[in-house]
Design a protein around this motif. Structure first.
Motif, PDB file in Angstrom:
ATOM      1  N   GLY A 278      49.396 -33.431   1.311  1.00 10.27           N
ATOM      2  CA  GLY A 278      49.483 -34.032  -0.121  1.00 10.27           C
ATOM      3  C   GLY A 278      48.456 -35.230  -0.157  1.00 10.27           C
ATOM      4  N   ASN A 280      48.265 -37.971  -2.670  1.00 10.71           N
ATOM      5  CA  ASN A 280      49.713 -38.532  -3.960  1.00 10.71           C
ATOM      6  C   ASN A 280      48.682 -39.260  -4.672  1.00 10.71           C
ATOM      7  OD1 ASN A 280      50.850 -36.092  -3.605  1.00 10.71           O
ATOM      8  ND2 ASN A 280      52.045 -37.489  -1.888  1.00 10.71           N
ATOM      9  N   ASN A 429      43.851 -35.248 -10.563  1.00 14.90           N
ATOM     10  CA  ASN A 429      44.172 -34.281 -10.617  1.00 14.90           C
ATOM     11  C   ASN A 429      43.159 -33.566  -9.404  1.00 14.90           C
ATOM     12  OD1 ASN A 429      46.441 -33.494 -12.136  1.00 14.90           O
ATOM     13  ND2 ASN A 429      45.248 -33.507 -13.550  1.00 14.90           N
ATOM     14  N   GLY A 434      48.784 -30.872  -5.010  1.00 16.61           N
ATOM     15  CA  GLY A 434      49.288 -31.691  -5.867  1.00 16.61           C
ATOM     16  C   GLY A 434      50.544 -31.718  -5.649  1.00 16.61           C
ATOM     17  N   ASN A 436      52.647 -34.744  -4.919  1.00 15.62           N
ATOM     18  CA  ASN A 436      53.995 -35.588  -6.073  1.00 15.62           C
ATOM     19  C   ASN A 436      52.934 -36.975  -7.070  1.00 15.62           C
ATOM     20  OD1 ASN A 436      56.524 -37.195  -6.486  1.00 15.62           O
ATOM     21  ND2 ASN A 436      55.211 -38.978  -5.164  1.00 15.62           N
ATOM     22  N   CYS A 456      51.432 -31.781  -9.794  1.00 17.53           N
ATOM     23  CA  CYS A 456      51.393 -31.858  -8.942  1.00 17.53           C
ATOM     24  C   CYS A 456      53.304 -31.344  -9.688  1.00 17.53           C
ATOM     25  CB  CYS A 456      51.734 -33.183  -8.858  1.00 17.53           C
ATOM     26  SG  CYS A 456      50.462 -33.755  -7.715  1.00 17.53           S
ATOM     27  N   GLY A 478      55.892 -27.907  -4.040  1.00 21.05           N
ATOM     28  CA  GLY A 478      54.184 -27.895  -4.361  1.00 21.05           C
ATOM     29  C   GLY A 478      53.026 -27.375  -5.433  1.00 21.05           C
ATOM     30  N   SER A 482      49.005 -27.457  -1.636  1.00 20.27           N
ATOM     31  CA  SER A 482      50.347 -28.472  -1.403  1.00 20.27           C
ATOM     32  C   SER A 482      51.602 -27.613  -0.800  1.00 20.27           C
ATOM     33  CB  SER A 482      50.676 -29.908  -1.966  1.00 20.27           C
ATOM     34  OG  SER A 482      49.642 -30.403  -2.198  1.00 20.27           O
TER      35      SER A 482
END
Length: 538
Positions: A278, A280, A429, A434, A436, A456, A478, A482
């Motif tokens: 990730g 994030n 994005n 994707g 958290n 996410c 995910g 992810s």
């Protein structure tokens, strides 16, 4: 079912006094280590040393497994699973509830071992027994909701009875990571056991002891010994034989490895769930409570020294609050108590290994060389522990820098301004991950609407990650690279079952009756379909 094993003594010997330097006063007891390492199925005669990242001291020598040992683990697990699948849901649930209590009662022992193996701060280690207790209680209390046979509507009301059974897959292979060595070793396996499966587990080599303690506690809670097998060794050697024999694979780790595992599972037409990498994001909107956002950002970025799958590495802050937010974020970060100790006083511990330190150092040095500004941190701290790196906040990170789109998996976060919220969502994005995200805003409805636009698997509002992670009924996993599949909630247990439909037909058969022609039968069935629509039937 109850365990006949006597309650063992503590794994760590030494005074539980935060005034003491744990590197001087704590040591693993050899006989307790032997009890744990004896749970590894190994006939190779080879061992691998495990050292503590706190000071590099040796913790144990872990027996290493071979492909033949993996095969034996599956043989034992399948034999145990056949009997376990006939055990009532009540007995399975009772074992989970006993585990809940054992984990809470033994949390000091668990925390000590997690810290010695991973180097994380004690308050971050506490997340692990907490999560296992929550998981065990949730699935124990909801077993029937997920697994009991369900009645469904039949095609002909009153004459067709349909039931759906949940049949266990068989033996589940679980390959778990080092960053949360106790909870990740157990949390995916608990619903697998409740669903009637057995488990063959391969924990990460760096944190075998925490995983082995978890296996031992399962047996103490009353789960049959052979139901949970543990093998140890490099993933490149044991991964293929684990996948070759599994009925389902659960993997947590890197995206690159996850893709390889997905391909191997596809070859065998077995299912898998993968929680992978990730990058994030957090979005701090113009109406955010700045102090709350700054506090959450510290936890989001630096919990477990950033070695958390759902931790934040990118932060997008609205122009209107950027300067005030950065002032508080930097101040709160600088106020953290750093230290590789077993006490509760440290706010952030060390990275786990030299490899992690090299990655974090390379990302920061590359960013600075290409024009990024370090607002705080940015240095290794060998005076605290061999692999310690300061919590680091970067500004001015741009796409040509390694840390812009690549996962650092360390205590490093990049902060960016935004003016337009649609642009902030697009930037959040950006990339292939994707897992958290977090949104800080005092307008909950607005934040929830924005959450639907973020790609996410979990989105926390006015919280870093714990709101979703600790809500065991909510699925977690995910999108995009992810991962695939979900842990927790109904998805987290139904993945380990096969739905089996059983339909019983009364009186009417699905073919012409009483001298009826095929054409007349078709007309009767057509009239029946029209009638069912008028009656509102699905």
């Amino acid at each position: 079912m109850s365990s006949s094993n006597p309650a063992p003594g503590p794994l760590v010997d030494g005074p539980h006094d935060p005034e003491h330097d744990p590197r001087a006063s704590y040591a693993l007891e050899p006989d307790q280590v032997d009890r744990l390492t004896g749970r590894v199925l190994s006939t190779t005669g080879r061992t691998a040393a495990v050292h503590s990242p706190i000071d590099g001291s040796p913790l144990a020598h872990i027996p290493q497994s071979s492909a033949e040992d993996v095969a034996e683990a599956y043989r034992r697990a399948r034999a145990a699973q056949a009997a376990w699948a006939r055990t009532s849901l009540e007995d399975r649930s009772a074992a989970l509830l006993r585990l809940h209590d054992i984990v809470l009662d033994r949390q000091d022992e668990i925390l000590d071992l997690i810290q010695l193996e991973s180097g994380k701060a004690r308050k971050h280690a506490f997340d692990e027994p907490l999560h296992i207790a929550l998981t065990a209680r949730y699935y124990a209390r909801t077993a029937r909701q997920h697994l009991e046979t369900r009645r469904l509507s039949g095609v002909v009301p009153g004459l067709t009875r349909v039931e759906v059974n949940r049949v266990p897959k068989g033996v589940v292979g679980i390959i778990s990571p080092w960053n949360y060595p106790f909870t990740m070793a157990l949390c995916d396996g608990l619903p697998a056991l409740l669903a009637g499966n057995a488990v063959v587990a391969k924990p990460d080599a760096q944190t075998m002891l925490s995983a082995l303690l978890g296996a031992r506690l399962l047996e103490e809670a009353g789960f049959p010994k052979d139901l949970w097998q543990v093998v140890a060794g490099p993933g490149r050697e044991l991964g293929p034989p684990i996948i070759e024999r599994a009925d389902y694979i659960c993997f947590t780790g890197s995206t690159a490895t996850g893709k390889v595992i997905a391909g191997q599972c596809a070859e065998r037409l077995i299912g898998c769930s993968l929680e992978l990498g990730g990058k994030n994001p957090i979005l701090v909107l113009r109406d955010a409570d700045v102090e709350r956002a700054a506090e959450g950002a510290v936890r989001a970025s630096f919990s477990n020294a950033g070695q958390l799958c759902v931790s934040t590495e990118r932060m997008f802050v609205a122009d209107q609050v950027y300067d005030r937010f950065m002032e508080r974020f930097v101040a709160r970060t600088q106020a953290l108590t750093l230290g590789a100790t077993l006490s509760w006083e440290s706010d952030m511990g060390t990275l786990i290994s030299e490899g992690q330190l090299e990655t974090v150092t390379a990302h920061v040095e590359d960013a600075v060389a290409k024009g990024a500004v370090v607002r705080t941190g940015g240095r290794a701290r060998p005076d605290l522990a061999p692999y310690f790196f300061e919590p680091t906040i970067l500004e001015g990170v741009s796409p040509e820098m390694i840390c812009f789109g690549n996962e650092t998996f360390g205590p490093v976060v990049s902060v960016y301004r935004f003016h337009d919220e649609a642009d902030a969502v697009a930037r959040a994005n950006d990339g292939d991950y994707g897992l958290n995200a977090s949104i800080y805003s005092q307008d909950g409805d607005r934040a929830r609407r924005m959450a639907r636009q973020i790609k996410c698997g979990t989105v926390n509002i006015n919280e870093a990650f714990a709101a979703t992670f600790a809500s065991i009924e909510a699925p977690m996993g995910g999108m995009r690279e992810s991962g695939m599949g979900r842990r927790q909630g109904s998805e987290g247990i139904l993945r380990y079952t096969e739905p089996q439909s059983v339909a019983t037909q009364r009186l009417l058969r699905f073919s012409p009756m009483l001298g009826m022609s095929e054409e007349t039968y078709a007309k009767v069935m057509t009239l029946n379909l029209r009638l069912m629509k008028k009656l509102g039937r699905a």
